[in-house]
Design a protein around this motif. Structure first.
Motif, PDB file in Angstrom:
ATOM      1  N   ARG A  46      18.715   2.924  -6.207  1.00 12.83           N
ATOM      2  CA  ARG A  46      18.236   1.920  -7.172  1.00 12.83           C
ATOM      3  C   ARG A  46      16.966   1.247  -6.654  1.00 12.83           C
ATOM      4  NH1 ARG A  46      23.629   0.557  -6.798  1.00 12.83           N
ATOM      5  NH2 ARG A  46      23.110  -1.464  -5.874  1.00 12.83           N
ATOM      6  N   ALA A  47      16.890   1.002  -5.348  1.00 11.04           N
ATOM      7  CA  ALA A  47      15.693   0.373  -4.781  1.00 11.04           C
ATOM      8  C   ALA A  47      14.469   1.257  -4.976  1.00 11.04           C
ATOM      9  CB  ALA A  47      15.915   0.086  -3.295  1.00 11.04           C
ATOM     10  N   ARG A  48      14.620   2.544  -4.734  1.00 10.36           N
ATOM     11  CA  ARG A  48      13.491   3.474  -4.931  1.00 10.36           C
ATOM     12  C   ARG A  48      13.093   3.501  -6.415  1.00 10.36           C
ATOM     13  NH1 ARG A  48      13.590   9.315  -5.566  1.00 10.36           N
ATOM     14  NH2 ARG A  48      11.541  10.208  -5.018  1.00 10.36           N
ATOM     15  N   ALA A  49      14.073   3.421  -7.304  1.00  8.64           N
ATOM     16  CA  ALA A  49      13.758   3.364  -8.737  1.00  8.64           C
ATOM     17  C   ALA A  49      12.961   2.107  -9.068  1.00  8.64           C
ATOM     18  CB  ALA A  49      15.047   3.411  -9.557  1.00  8.64           C
ATOM     19  N   TRP A  50      13.361   0.968  -8.499  1.00  6.11           N
ATOM     20  CA  TRP A  50      12.592  -0.256  -8.715  1.00  6.11           C
ATOM     21  C   TRP A  50      11.154  -0.083  -8.252  1.00  6.11           C
ATOM     22  CZ3 TRP A  50      13.383  -4.356 -11.602  1.00  6.11           C
ATOM     23  CH2 TRP A  50      14.683  -4.748 -11.938  1.00  6.11           C
ATOM     24  N   ALA A  51      10.972   0.524  -7.072  1.00 10.12           N
ATOM     25  CA  ALA A  51       9.616   0.739  -6.562  1.00 10.12           C
ATOM     26  C   ALA A  51       8.809   1.596  -7.530  1.00 10.12           C
ATOM     27  CB  ALA A  51       9.675   1.383  -5.181  1.00 10.12           C
ATOM     28  N   ALA A  52       9.426   2.665  -8.035  1.00 12.96           N
ATOM     29  CA  ALA A  52       8.736   3.525  -8.994  1.00 12.96           C
ATOM     30  C   ALA A  52       8.352   2.744 -10.249  1.00 12.96           C
ATOM     31  CB  ALA A  52       9.628   4.711  -9.364  1.00 12.96           C
ATOM     32  N   GLY A  53       9.271   1.939 -10.753  1.00 12.41           N
ATOM     33  CA  GLY A  53       9.008   1.193 -11.973  1.00 12.41           C
ATOM     34  C   GLY A  53       7.933   0.137 -11.832  1.00 12.41           C
ATOM     35  N   LEU A  54       7.705  -0.326 -10.606  1.00 15.87           N
ATOM     36  CA  LEU A  54       6.688  -1.349 -10.381  1.00 15.87           C
ATOM     37  C   LEU A  54       5.281  -0.778 -10.217  1.00 15.87           C
ATOM     38  CD1 LEU A  54       8.645  -3.690  -7.960  1.00 15.87           C
ATOM     39  CD2 LEU A  54       7.867  -4.277 -10.264  1.00 15.87           C
ATOM     40  N   VAL A  55       5.161   0.509  -9.996  1.00 15.07           N
ATOM     41  CA  VAL A  55       3.833   1.096  -9.771  1.00 15.07           C
ATOM     42  C   VAL A  55       2.871   0.802 -10.922  1.00 15.07           C
ATOM     43  CG1 VAL A  55       2.575   3.269  -9.545  1.00 15.07           C
ATOM     44  CG2 VAL A  55       4.593   2.849  -8.138  1.00 15.07           C
ATOM     45  N   PRO A  56       3.249   1.024 -12.194  1.00 19.16           N
ATOM     46  CA  PRO A  56       2.293   0.717 -13.261  1.00 19.16           C
ATOM     47  C   PRO A  56       1.906  -0.755 -13.322  1.00 19.16           C
ATOM     48  CG  PRO A  56       4.097   2.058 -14.097  1.00 19.16           C
ATOM     49  CD  PRO A  56       4.493   1.606 -12.722  1.00 19.16           C
ATOM     50  N   VAL A  57       2.813  -1.642 -12.916  1.00 17.12           N
ATOM     51  CA  VAL A  57       2.509  -3.080 -12.916  1.00 17.12           C
ATOM     52  C   VAL A  57       1.412  -3.382 -11.901  1.00 17.12           C
ATOM     53  CG1 VAL A  57       3.461  -5.381 -12.551  1.00 17.12           C
ATOM     54  CG2 VAL A  57       4.860  -3.604 -13.649  1.00 17.12           C
ATOM     55  N   PHE A  58       1.532  -2.824 -10.702  1.00 16.84           N
ATOM     56  CA  PHE A  58       0.514  -3.063  -9.680  1.00 16.84           C
ATOM     57  C   PHE A  58      -0.825  -2.431 -10.040  1.00 16.84           C
ATOM     58  CE2 PHE A  58       4.299  -3.687  -6.907  1.00 16.84           C
ATOM     59  CZ  PHE A  58       3.987  -4.960  -6.471  1.00 16.84           C
ATOM     60  N   LEU A  59      -0.796  -1.348 -10.784  1.00 18.21           N
ATOM     61  CA  LEU A  59      -2.030  -0.658 -11.134  1.00 18.21           C
ATOM     62  C   LEU A  59      -2.677  -1.191 -12.408  1.00 18.21           C
ATOM     63  CD1 LEU A  59      -1.017   3.062 -10.435  1.00 18.21           C
ATOM     64  CD2 LEU A  59      -2.430   1.565  -9.018  1.00 18.21           C
ATOM     65  N   ALA A  60      -2.067  -2.174 -13.055  1.00 18.54           N
ATOM     66  CA  ALA A  60      -2.519  -2.593 -14.383  1.00 18.54           C
ATOM     67  C   ALA A  60      -3.856  -3.316 -14.365  1.00 18.54           C
ATOM     68  CB  ALA A  60      -1.459  -3.466 -15.040  1.00 18.54           C
ATOM     69  N   HIS A  61      -4.211  -3.968 -13.267  1.00 16.60           N
ATOM     70  CA  HIS A  61      -5.433  -4.775 -13.236  1.00 16.60           C
ATOM     71  C   HIS A  61      -6.224  -4.481 -11.968  1.00 16.60           C
ATOM     72  CE1 HIS A  61      -4.051  -7.131 -16.679  1.00 16.60           C
ATOM     73  NE2 HIS A  61      -2.862  -7.131 -16.103  1.00 16.60           N
ATOM     74  N   PRO A  62      -6.769  -3.273 -11.846  1.00 24.81           N
ATOM     75  CA  PRO A  62      -7.441  -2.907 -10.585  1.00 24.81           C
ATOM     76  C   PRO A  62      -8.691  -3.706 -10.297  1.00 24.81           C
ATOM     77  CG  PRO A  62      -7.788  -1.242 -12.279  1.00 24.81           C
ATOM     78  CD  PRO A  62      -6.763  -2.186 -12.820  1.00 24.81           C
ATOM     79  N   VAL A  63      -9.390  -4.173 -11.324  1.00 24.64           N
ATOM     80  CA  VAL A  63     -10.626  -4.926 -11.091  1.00 24.64           C
ATOM     81  C   VAL A  63     -10.304  -6.332 -10.616  1.00 24.64           C
ATOM     82  CG1 VAL A  63     -12.700  -5.853 -12.162  1.00 24.64           C
ATOM     83  CG2 VAL A  63     -11.902  -3.556 -12.769  1.00 24.64           C
ATOM     84  N   GLU A  64      -9.391  -7.013 -11.317  1.00 24.71           N
ATOM     85  CA  GLU A  64      -9.055  -8.382 -10.952  1.00 24.71           C
ATOM     86  C   GLU A  64      -8.252  -8.449  -9.654  1.00 24.71           C
ATOM     87  OE1 GLU A  64      -8.246  -6.973 -13.832  1.00 24.71           O
ATOM     88  OE2 GLU A  64      -8.990  -8.160 -15.531  1.00 24.71           O
ATOM     89  N   TYR A  65      -7.410  -7.444  -9.403  1.00 21.17           N
ATOM     90  CA  TYR A  65      -6.500  -7.480  -8.262  1.00 21.17           C
ATOM     91  C   TYR A  65      -6.551  -6.154  -7.490  1.00 21.17           C
ATOM     92  CZ  TYR A  65      -4.698 -11.707 -10.375  1.00 21.17           C
ATOM     93  OH  TYR A  65      -4.590 -12.958 -10.902  1.00 21.17           O
ATOM     94  N   PRO A  66      -7.662  -5.883  -6.806  1.00 21.56           N
ATOM     95  CA  PRO A  66      -7.778  -4.587  -6.108  1.00 21.56           C
ATOM     96  C   PRO A  66      -6.733  -4.394  -5.020  1.00 21.56           C
ATOM     97  CG  PRO A  66      -9.573  -6.068  -5.490  1.00 21.56           C
ATOM     98  CD  PRO A  66      -8.883  -6.695  -6.663  1.00 21.56           C
ATOM     99  N   LEU A  67      -6.322  -5.471  -4.346  1.00 23.61           N
ATOM    100  CA  LEU A  67      -5.286  -5.308  -3.322  1.00 23.61           C
ATOM    101  C   LEU A  67      -3.965  -4.896  -3.938  1.00 23.61           C
ATOM    102  CD1 LEU A  67      -5.889  -8.272  -0.835  1.00 23.61           C
ATOM    103  CD2 LEU A  67      -6.463  -5.862  -0.540  1.00 23.61           C
ATOM    104  N   MET A  68      -3.638  -5.432  -5.106  1.00 20.48           N
ATOM    105  CA  MET A  68      -2.399  -5.048  -5.762  1.00 20.48           C
ATOM    106  C   MET A  68      -2.476  -3.614  -6.291  1.00 20.48           C
ATOM    107  SD  MET A  68      -0.345  -7.557  -5.311  1.00 20.48           S
ATOM    108  CE  MET A  68      -1.150  -7.504  -3.705  1.00 20.48           C
ATOM    109  N   ALA A  69      -3.653  -3.203  -6.744  1.00 23.82           N
ATOM    110  CA  ALA A  69      -3.820  -1.816  -7.153  1.00 23.82           C
ATOM    111  C   ALA A  69      -3.600  -0.887  -5.966  1.00 23.82           C
ATOM    112  CB  ALA A  69      -5.203  -1.607  -7.759  1.00 23.82           C
ATOM    113  N   ALA A  70      -4.071  -1.295  -4.793  1.00 25.19           N
ATOM    114  CA  ALA A  70      -3.840  -0.483  -3.594  1.00 25.19           C
ATOM    115  C   ALA A  70      -2.354  -0.395  -3.259  1.00 25.19           C
ATOM    116  CB  ALA A  70      -4.624  -1.063  -2.420  1.00 25.19           C
ATOM    117  N   VAL A  71      -1.624  -1.488  -3.463  1.00 22.46           N
ATOM    118  CA  VAL A  71      -0.170  -1.456  -3.271  1.00 22.46           C
ATOM    119  C   VAL A  71       0.457  -0.432  -4.217  1.00 22.46           C
ATOM    120  CG1 VAL A  71       1.973  -2.775  -3.516  1.00 22.46           C
ATOM    121  CG2 VAL A  71      -0.014  -3.812  -2.403  1.00 22.46           C
ATOM    122  N   GLY A  72       0.009  -0.429  -5.467  1.00 22.55           N
ATOM    123  CA  GLY A  72       0.551   0.522  -6.431  1.00 22.55           C
ATOM    124  C   GLY A  72       0.283   1.967  -6.050  1.00 22.55           C
ATOM    125  N   LEU A  73      -0.932   2.258  -5.590  1.00 22.73           N
ATOM    126  CA  LEU A  73      -1.257   3.625  -5.186  1.00 22.73           C
ATOM    127  C   LEU A  73      -0.419   4.053  -3.983  1.00 22.73           C
ATOM    128  CD1 LEU A  73      -5.143   3.497  -5.537  1.00 22.73           C
ATOM    129  CD2 LEU A  73      -3.547   4.744  -7.010  1.00 22.73           C
TER     130      LEU A  73
END
Length: 300
Positions: free
Chosen positions: A264-291
């Motif tokens: 379930r934890a790995r599923a949560w991580a997968a589900g959060l990837v699009p959230v971290f990648l949603a705003h790469p310009v405003e939040y480049p560090l969070m986009a890097a977390v998503g990648l």
């Protein structure tokens, strides 16, 4: 101390500048009002201004975030006392007034570099510290603990919205692997134990480290109770394979989490990837977390 520069916030409702913060301090905590304000940190829900050398003023920038601050006021003094890593337990609280409509906090200014800005390999040194901190947090929550509808809940409650994100997010790396991880988590046995406290968001943007040590766990606004798997997703959000192995081993030794919990934890991580990648310009560090998380989930 190193923290990310302030981005342009896409949903800001109030721009909390120095004049407003000084006015609030003068109104409610006059003994702090003459301390200098500097080093503004702009998050998704809050602005934090450093106050003097040792304090910070943390204020919501949108109405939806205000109840999260109220939760911190009530619960973080209790919880923070049991977590073996510094947390921003409020030292003063602010209340709504004609100057500003929401609750706010004065908290300690905690030392360290935001983990999202550090090399992933360097984080292995303190992976067991984070495991210990979350193990201390993940204890039975009282009946009146807050419920976060987005964290700690059964995966089935997030099934439709997360699947849609994973299927439709543009240029999503490792889409098939992320979907497989999400569906595997849904197929895993659900959490059936008593609800435990859940931080809600222990990702690399809410952790500080320095010189091979975890120095703080920040932002308890998403605090809730339920299944700890959503917090344990940090194994894929934060660490490489070595760090993840150390984190998982220490967590299992401390709390005995079973294979279903980690699925379930790995599923949560997968589900959060699009959230971290949603705003790469405003939040480049969070986009890097998503990648990074996408790569980590795909590699298991």
């Amino acid at each position: 101390m190193s923290r990310p520069a302030a981005p342009v916030h896409p949903l800001i409702e109030i721009d909390v500048d120095t004049d407003l913060v000084h006015a609030l301090l003068a109104e409610q905590h006059a003994d702090l009002a003459d301390l200098p304000l500097h080093s503004r940190v702009h998050g998704w829900d809050n602005i934090t201004w450093r106050l003097g050398d040792d304090l910070a003023v943390r204020l919501p920038v949108r109405a939806v975030s205000a109840p999260l601050v109220a939760n911190e006021h009530r619960w973080l003094p209790l919880i923070g006392a049991h977590v073996p890593v510094p947390t921003p337990v409020p030292v003063r609280t602010g209340v709504p007034s004609p100057l500003y409509p929401w609750p706010w906090s004065v908290v300690p200014w905690l030392p360290g570099t935001v983990v999202a800005a550090t090399p992933v390999a360097d984080r292995t040194a303190w992976a067991t510290q984070l495991a210990d901190a979350l193990a201390a947090l993940h204890v039975a929550a009282p009946a009146d603990a807050p419920r976060n509808p987005y964290r700690g809940v059964p995966l089935v409650e997030r099934a439709q919205v997360v699947a849609t994100r994973l299927e439709t997010a543009p240029d999503l790396p490792h889409r098939d692997a992320l979907l497989d991880a999400w569906h595997d988590g849904l197929a895993a046995p659900p959490w059936r134990e008593p609800a435990v406290w859940v931080h809600g968001d222990p990702h690399p943007g809410n952790l500080l480290s320095d010189d091979g040590r975890l120095t703080a766990v920040l932002d308890f606004g998403d605090l809730g109770h339920g299944d700890p798997a959503s917090d344990l997703a940090t194994a894929w959000l934060t660490f490489d394979a070595d760090g993840r192995d150390a984190f998982v081993a220490r967590s299992v030794a401390a709390r005995g989490w079973d294979d279903a919990t980690w699925r379930r934890a790995r599923a949560w991580a997968a589900g959060l990837v699009p959230v971290f990648l949603a705003h790469p310009v405003e939040y480049p560090l969070m986009a890097a977390v998503g990648l990074h998380a996408a790569d980590a989930v795909a590699s298991r």
